[in-house]
Design a protein around this motif. Structure first.
Motif, mmCIF file in Angstrom:
data_model
loop_
_atom_site.group_PDB
_atom_site.id
_atom_site.type_symbol
_atom_site.label_atom_id
_atom_site.label_comp_id
_atom_site.label_asym_id
_atom_site.label_seq_id
_atom_site.Cartn_x
_atom_site.Cartn_y
_atom_site.Cartn_z
ATOM 1 N N TYR A 92 0.808 -1.221 0.000
ATOM 2 C CA TYR A 92 0.000 0.000 0.000
ATOM 3 C C TYR A 92 0.846 1.279 0.000
ATOM 4 C CZ TYR A 92 -3.951 -3.037 1.248
ATOM 5 O OH TYR A 92 -4.911 -4.001 1.249
ATOM 6 N N ASN A 93 2.086 1.190 0.413
ATOM 7 C CA ASN A 93 2.943 2.382 0.408
ATOM 8 C C ASN A 93 3.135 2.929 -1.005
ATOM 9 O OD1 ASN A 93 3.316 2.211 3.127
ATOM 10 N ND2 ASN A 93 5.164 0.949 2.978
ATOM 11 N N ASP A 94 2.992 2.057 -1.995
ATOM 12 C CA ASP A 94 3.195 2.471 -3.392
ATOM 13 C C ASP A 94 1.873 2.787 -4.097
ATOM 14 O OD1 ASP A 94 5.947 1.745 -3.020
ATOM 15 O OD2 ASP A 94 5.288 -0.345 -3.186
ATOM 16 N N ILE A 95 0.801 2.814 -3.311
ATOM 17 C CA ILE A 95 -0.535 3.016 -3.878
ATOM 18 C C ILE A 95 -1.070 4.372 -3.424
ATOM 19 C CG2 ILE A 95 -2.936 2.143 -3.767
ATOM 20 C CD1 ILE A 95 -1.170 0.236 -5.260
ATOM 21 N N ALA A 96 -1.677 5.121 -4.362
ATOM 22 C CA ALA A 96 -2.228 6.439 -3.997
ATOM 23 C C ALA A 96 -3.516 6.297 -3.200
ATOM 24 C CB ALA A 96 -2.488 7.249 -5.261
ATOM 25 N N GLY A 97 -4.250 5.235 -3.447
ATOM 26 C CA GLY A 97 -5.495 5.041 -2.704
ATOM 27 C C GLY A 97 -6.251 3.814 -3.185
ATOM 28 N N VAL A 98 -7.240 3.435 -2.381
ATOM 29 C CA VAL A 98 -8.104 2.304 -2.735
ATOM 30 C C VAL A 98 -9.520 2.837 -2.904
ATOM 31 C CG1 VAL A 98 -9.123 0.148 -1.880
ATOM 32 C CG2 VAL A 98 -6.716 0.632 -1.447
ATOM 33 N N ILE A 99 -10.180 2.408 -3.983
ATOM 34 C CA ILE A 99 -11.594 2.765 -4.161
ATOM 35 C C ILE A 99 -12.392 1.474 -4.134
ATOM 36 C CG2 ILE A 99 -13.306 3.875 -5.622
ATOM 37 C CD1 ILE A 99 -10.943 5.429 -6.904
ATOM 38 N N SER A 100 -13.240 1.354 -3.126
ATOM 39 C CA SER A 100 -14.062 0.156 -2.990
ATOM 40 C C SER A 100 -15.421 0.414 -3.630
ATOM 41 C CB SER A 100 -14.204 -0.183 -1.508
ATOM 42 O OG SER A 100 -15.156 -1.186 -1.320
ATOM 43 N N ILE A 101 -15.744 -0.377 -4.659
ATOM 44 C CA ILE A 101 -17.065 -0.259 -5.298
ATOM 45 C C ILE A 101 -17.923 -1.361 -4.685
ATOM 46 C CG2 ILE A 101 -18.322 -0.340 -7.484
ATOM 47 C CD1 ILE A 101 -15.758 0.560 -8.874
ATOM 48 N N ALA A 102 -18.832 -0.969 -3.786
ATOM 49 C CA ALA A 102 -19.461 -1.981 -2.940
ATOM 50 C C ALA A 102 -20.977 -1.862 -2.865
ATOM 51 C CB ALA A 102 -18.882 -1.875 -1.536
ATOM 52 N N ASP A 103 -21.601 -3.016 -2.609
ATOM 53 C CA ASP A 103 -23.050 -3.022 -2.364
ATOM 54 C C ASP A 103 -23.351 -3.562 -0.962
ATOM 55 O OD1 ASP A 103 -22.463 -5.689 -2.589
ATOM 56 O OD2 ASP A 103 -23.980 -6.140 -4.096
ATOM 57 N N GLY A 104 -22.319 -3.746 -0.160
ATOM 58 C CA GLY A 104 -22.506 -4.297 1.184
ATOM 59 C C GLY A 104 -21.483 -3.713 2.143
ATOM 60 N N SER A 105 -21.091 -4.562 3.111
ATOM 61 C CA SER A 105 -20.251 -4.050 4.203
ATOM 62 C C SER A 105 -18.751 -4.172 3.938
ATOM 63 C CB SER A 105 -20.592 -4.812 5.480
ATOM 64 O OG SER A 105 -20.310 -6.178 5.286
ATOM 65 N N ASN A 152 -2.741 2.722 6.861
ATOM 66 C CA ASN A 152 -2.874 4.139 6.493
ATOM 67 C C ASN A 152 -3.093 4.366 5.002
ATOM 68 O OD1 ASN A 152 -2.615 5.223 9.085
ATOM 69 N ND2 ASN A 152 -0.384 4.945 8.988
ATOM 70 N N VAL A 153 -3.678 3.400 4.324
ATOM 71 C CA VAL A 153 -3.977 3.622 2.905
ATOM 72 C C VAL A 153 -5.266 4.454 2.826
ATOM 73 C CG1 VAL A 153 -5.267 1.438 2.625
ATOM 74 C CG2 VAL A 153 -4.211 2.515 0.656
ATOM 75 N N LYS A 154 -5.317 5.379 1.864
ATOM 76 C CA LYS A 154 -6.498 6.233 1.707
ATOM 77 C C LYS A 154 -7.625 5.400 1.090
ATOM 78 C CE LYS A 154 -5.103 10.938 1.189
ATOM 79 N NZ LYS A 154 -4.531 11.909 0.298
ATOM 80 N N VAL A 155 -8.721 5.242 1.809
ATOM 81 C CA VAL A 155 -9.840 4.444 1.292
ATOM 82 C C VAL A 155 -10.994 5.360 0.900
ATOM 83 C CG1 VAL A 155 -11.531 2.638 1.836
ATOM 84 C CG2 VAL A 155 -9.195 2.440 2.684
ATOM 85 N N SER A 156 -11.496 5.175 -0.308
ATOM 86 C CA SER A 156 -12.687 5.897 -0.774
ATOM 87 C C SER A 156 -13.708 4.857 -1.210
ATOM 88 C CB SER A 156 -12.345 6.808 -1.950
ATOM 89 O OG SER A 156 -11.295 7.667 -1.589
ATOM 90 N N ALA A 157 -14.941 5.291 -1.389
ATOM 91 C CA ALA A 157 -15.973 4.303 -1.721
ATOM 92 C C ALA A 157 -16.960 4.833 -2.745
ATOM 93 C CB ALA A 157 -16.716 3.897 -0.454
ATOM 94 N N ALA A 158 -17.411 3.910 -3.587
ATOM 95 C CA ALA A 158 -18.516 4.180 -4.506
ATOM 96 C C ALA A 158 -19.529 3.080 -4.234
ATOM 97 C CB ALA A 158 -18.031 4.136 -5.954
ATOM 98 N N VAL A 159 -20.661 3.461 -3.634
ATOM 99 C CA VAL A 159 -21.563 2.432 -3.099
ATOM 100 C C VAL A 159 -22.990 2.589 -3.614
ATOM 101 C CG1 VAL A 159 -20.216 2.172 -0.980
ATOM 102 C CG2 VAL A 159 -22.060 3.854 -1.056
ATOM 103 N N THR A 160 -23.780 1.546 -3.375
ATOM 104 C CA THR A 160 -25.200 1.619 -3.730
ATOM 105 C C THR A 160 -25.899 2.554 -2.741
ATOM 106 O OG1 THR A 160 -25.576 -0.341 -2.378
ATOM 107 C CG2 THR A 160 -25.321 -0.696 -4.729
ATOM 108 N N ALA A 161 -27.046 3.085 -3.159
ATOM 109 C CA ALA A 161 -27.744 4.070 -2.314
ATOM 110 C C ALA A 161 -28.094 3.492 -0.949
ATOM 111 C CB ALA A 161 -29.009 4.537 -3.022
ATOM 112 N N ALA A 162 -28.450 2.205 -0.921
ATOM 113 C CA ALA A 162 -28.856 1.581 0.344
ATOM 114 C C ALA A 162 -27.733 1.593 1.377
ATOM 115 C CB ALA A 162 -29.316 0.149 0.090
ATOM 116 N N MET A 163 -26.482 1.697 0.942
ATOM 117 C CA MET A 163 -25.345 1.641 1.864
ATOM 118 C C MET A 163 -24.861 3.030 2.289
ATOM 119 S SD MET A 163 -25.136 -1.478 2.300
ATOM 120 C CE MET A 163 -23.818 -1.387 3.494
ATOM 121 N N MET A 164 -25.454 4.084 1.730
ATOM 122 C CA MET A 164 -24.952 5.440 2.000
ATOM 123 C C MET A 164 -24.986 5.785 3.493
ATOM 124 S SD MET A 164 -24.128 7.029 -0.925
ATOM 125 C CE MET A 164 -24.533 8.762 -0.975
ATOM 126 N N THR A 165 -26.119 5.479 4.163
ATOM 127 C CA THR A 165 -26.214 5.848 5.581
ATOM 128 C C THR A 165 -25.242 5.037 6.440
ATOM 129 O OG1 THR A 165 -28.111 4.371 5.694
ATOM 130 C CG2 THR A 165 -28.568 6.720 5.591
#
Lengths: 204, 271
Positions: B161-174, B188-201
Motif C-alpha cells: 500500500y505504500n506504493d498506492i495512492a489510494g483504494v476505491i471500494s465499489i461496494a453493495d454491502g459491508s 494508512n492507505v487512503k480508502v474511498s468508496a462508490a456504493v449503492t444508495a442503500a449503503m450510504m447511511t
C-alpha cells in the motif's frame, strides 16, 4: 444477433412475471439463477482458493507448511460423522481464535475509538460561531444512548432525553428506508433500461 | 384468469412510469452534491501515473446500480491517466469488474499491463486486505488472466500500500468497512468508496470522521459524477425515471395513510 442479450432479456421478463403470480417460467429463471450462482462460486473457489493457494504450492513448490491448513480443512469434514465430529472443534477453535484476535483491535479502533473521537470535537468554529452539525451529532449520540439505557425508568429528564433519542432514531430509519427505496428503484430502472435499449432496441 | 388485486395495479403503475420516462430519454439537470464533488476532486488531484486500486466488492444482483457508478468512476480515472489495479473481494464481482475495466480501458485506448491490470478475486477478504498490506505480489502472484505479476511493466515498483495512492471500494454491502478497519487503520492507505444508495447511511459516519476519504453512490451519485466528467451515461438518463418513481412512491404512502386513518375512524365510530 447477441444470444447473451436475448437470454438475459427473456430471463428478466420471466422474473418480472412473478409480479402477476407464481408460474413455471419464474421458477425456471429462479432455479437457473441459483444454480449458475453456486456453480460460478464453486469454480472460482476451486481455482482461486484450493488450486492457487493450496494444491499448486503444495505439490509444485513443495511448500510443506501448507499441510497444516489442509489437515485443518479435512478435520472440518469430521462433522459429517458422529465419531469424528469432535475433530472439527480444532479448526473451529483456530478460526474463532485467530478471527477474534485479528478483528477485535481493528474494530475497536475503527468503529469505536475513531467514531468517539469524531463525535467529541470542538463545538465552536474558528470564527466563534457554534458548529451546528457537530452539536446535532453530539446531542443525537447522547440522547440515543439514553434511549438504550434500561437500568432506570424513562421518566423526567431521562424520559425527555430518551424521547429526543427516538426522534433521531426515526430520522435515521427514515433516511435509510428512503435510500433503500432509491436503491431498489435503481435496480428496476437498470433492468428496464436494458430491456428497452439492448433487448428490444427501442432506445439508444 | 386470476383477478387483479391492488398489488398488481401498484406494480403495473410503477412499471409503466419507469418504461414511459425511460423511453422519453430526457436528461434532467441536477445540482451536484458536495460528497460527489469531493470524490471528483480527489481523483482529479491525483498526479498522472499514480496507481489506484479499484476493488469490485459487490455481487451480480446489484449490477444495474453498480454499473453506472463504476463506469463513471473508471472513465474519470482513465481520462486522468491514472494506473489502475483491479481486484475483487467477492467472487461474483470478479467477472463484472474485469468486463467494466476492459470496456472503459478500450474507450481510452489504454493498454493492459501498462495502464491497468486486473488481478481478480482473492478469497477471505480480511486476509486478502491484510496480506496486500505486506506484499501485493505475494498475495497475487498471477493476474486474472494467468500472467505473472512481475511480468507487468506497471507493477514493477508496486510492492504494497505504500506504493498506492489510494483504494476505491465499489461496494453493495459491508466490505468497505473492512477496507477501513484493516486497510486504512492498520496501513494508512487512503480508502474511498462508490456504493449503492442503500449503503450510504452505513458509511456516512466514516466519511464524517475522515476514515473514508471520499464517497459517492446510488444512481443519483452516478448521474452527478457523469455531469462532472461531462460524459452522458445511464445515470443521467435514469434521473427522470427515478424522480417520477419516487413521487409515485410518496403518493402511494400518502394514499395508504389516508385509507388507514379513514378506516380507523370508521372502526372507532362503529365501536
Amino acid at each position: 444477433m447477441d444470444w447473451g442479450v436475448i437470454i438475459a432479456g427473456l430471463l428478466t421478463l420471466a422474473i418480472f412475471s412473478f409480479l402477476y403470480r407464481d408460474n413455471p417460467a419464474y421458477k425456471m429463471a429462479e432455479s437457473l439463477l441459483i444454480g449458475v450462482s453456486i456453480g460460478y462460486f464453486l469454480v472460482i473457489t476451486w481455482t482461486n482458493t484450493l488450486m492457487d493457494l493450496l494444491f499448486v504450492p503444495l505439490t509444485q513448490d513443495a511448500k510443506w507448511p501448507l499441510i497444516i491448513p489442509l489437515a485443518l480443512g479435512v478435520m472440518m469434514f469430521g462433522r459429517f460423522h458422529k465419531r469424528t465430529a469432535p475433530l472439527s472443534r480444532i479448526p473451529i477453535a483456530v478460526l474463532i481464535g485467530s478471527g477474534a484476535g485479528v478483528a477485535i483491535p481493528a474494530m475497536l479502533e475503527a468503529r469505536t475509538l475513531r467514531q468517539i473521537s469524531a463525535t467529541v470535537g470542538p463545538l465552536v468554529t474558528e470564527s466563534g460561531l457554534p458548529d451546528i452539525s457537530l452539536i446535532a451529532v453530539l446531542v443525537g449520540v447522547l440522547t440515543t444512548l439514553v434511549y438504550f439505557y434500561f437500568s432506570r425508568e424513562h421518566k423526567g429528564a431521562l424520559g425527555g432525553a430518551a424521547k429526543v433519542g427516538t426522534y433521531f432514531l426515526m430520522s435515521f430509519f427514515g433516511t435509510t428506508f428512503g435510500y433503500t427505496v432509491m436503491s431498489r428503484m435503481s435496480t428496476l430502472i437498470g433492468r428496464v433500461e436494458f430491456l428497452l435499449s439492448d433487448f428490444l432496441r427501442l432506445t439508444q | 384468469m386470476k383477478r387483479l388485486n391492488s398489488r398488481h395495479w401498484i406494480f403495473s403503475g410503477l412499471f409503466a412510469i419507469v418504461v414511459i420516462t425511460m423511453a422519453a430519454n430526457v436528461n434532467l439537470d441536477m445540482r451536484v452534491s458536495p460528497e460527489t464533488e469531493r470524490m471528483f476532486n480527489y481523483i482529479d488531484s491525483l498526479p498522472t501515473g499514480a496507481t489506484v486500486i479499484v476493488s469490485f466488492d459487490h455481487e451480480a444482483s446489484s449490477l444495474p446500480e453498480i454499473r453506472p457508478i463504476a463506469l463513471a468512476l473508471l472513465r474519470h480515472t482513465f481520462s486522468r491517466d491514472l494506473n489502475l489495479i483491479g481486484i475483487a473481494l467477492l467472487a461474483e464481482g470478479t467477472g463484472i469488474g474485469y468486463r467494466l475495466m476492459t470496456q472503459t480501458a478500450d474507450e481510452y485506448d489504454k493498454t493492459y499491463g501498462i495502464d491497468y491490470v486486473y488481478l481478480g478475486f482473492k478469497p477471505q477478504y480480511i486476509a486478502a486486505i491484510l496480506s496486500m498490506g505486506e506484499s501485493i505480489p505475494d498475495t497475487y502472484p498471477e493476474d486474472y488472466l494467468g500472467y505473472a505479476y512481475r511480468d507487468h511493466e506497471m507493477l514493477q515498483n508496486i510492492k504494497n500500500y505504500n506504493d498506492i495512492a489510494g483504494v476505491i471500494s465499489i461496494a453493495d454491502g459491508s466490505l468497505t468497512t473492512h477496507w477501513i478497519e484493516y486497510g486504512a487503520s492498520r496501513y494508512n492507505v487512503k480508502v474511498s468508496a462508490a456504493v449503492t444508495a442503500a449503503m450510504m447511511t452505513t458509511y456516512d459516519p466514516y466519511l464524517a470522521s475522515g476514515q473514508l476519504h471520499a464517497m459517492f453512490g446510488g444512481l443519483r451519485g452516478a448521474a452527478e459524477y457523469e455531469k462532472l466528467i461531462g460524459i452522458g451515461g445511464s445515470g443521467k438518463r435514469s434521473m427522470l425515471a427515478q424522480s417520477v418513481a419516487h413521487i409515485y412512491v410518496v403518493l402511494l404512502i400518502i394514499v395508504g395513510n389516508i385509507i388507514y386513518f379513514r378506516g380507523r375512524r370508521k372502526d372507532g365510530g362503529s365501536s
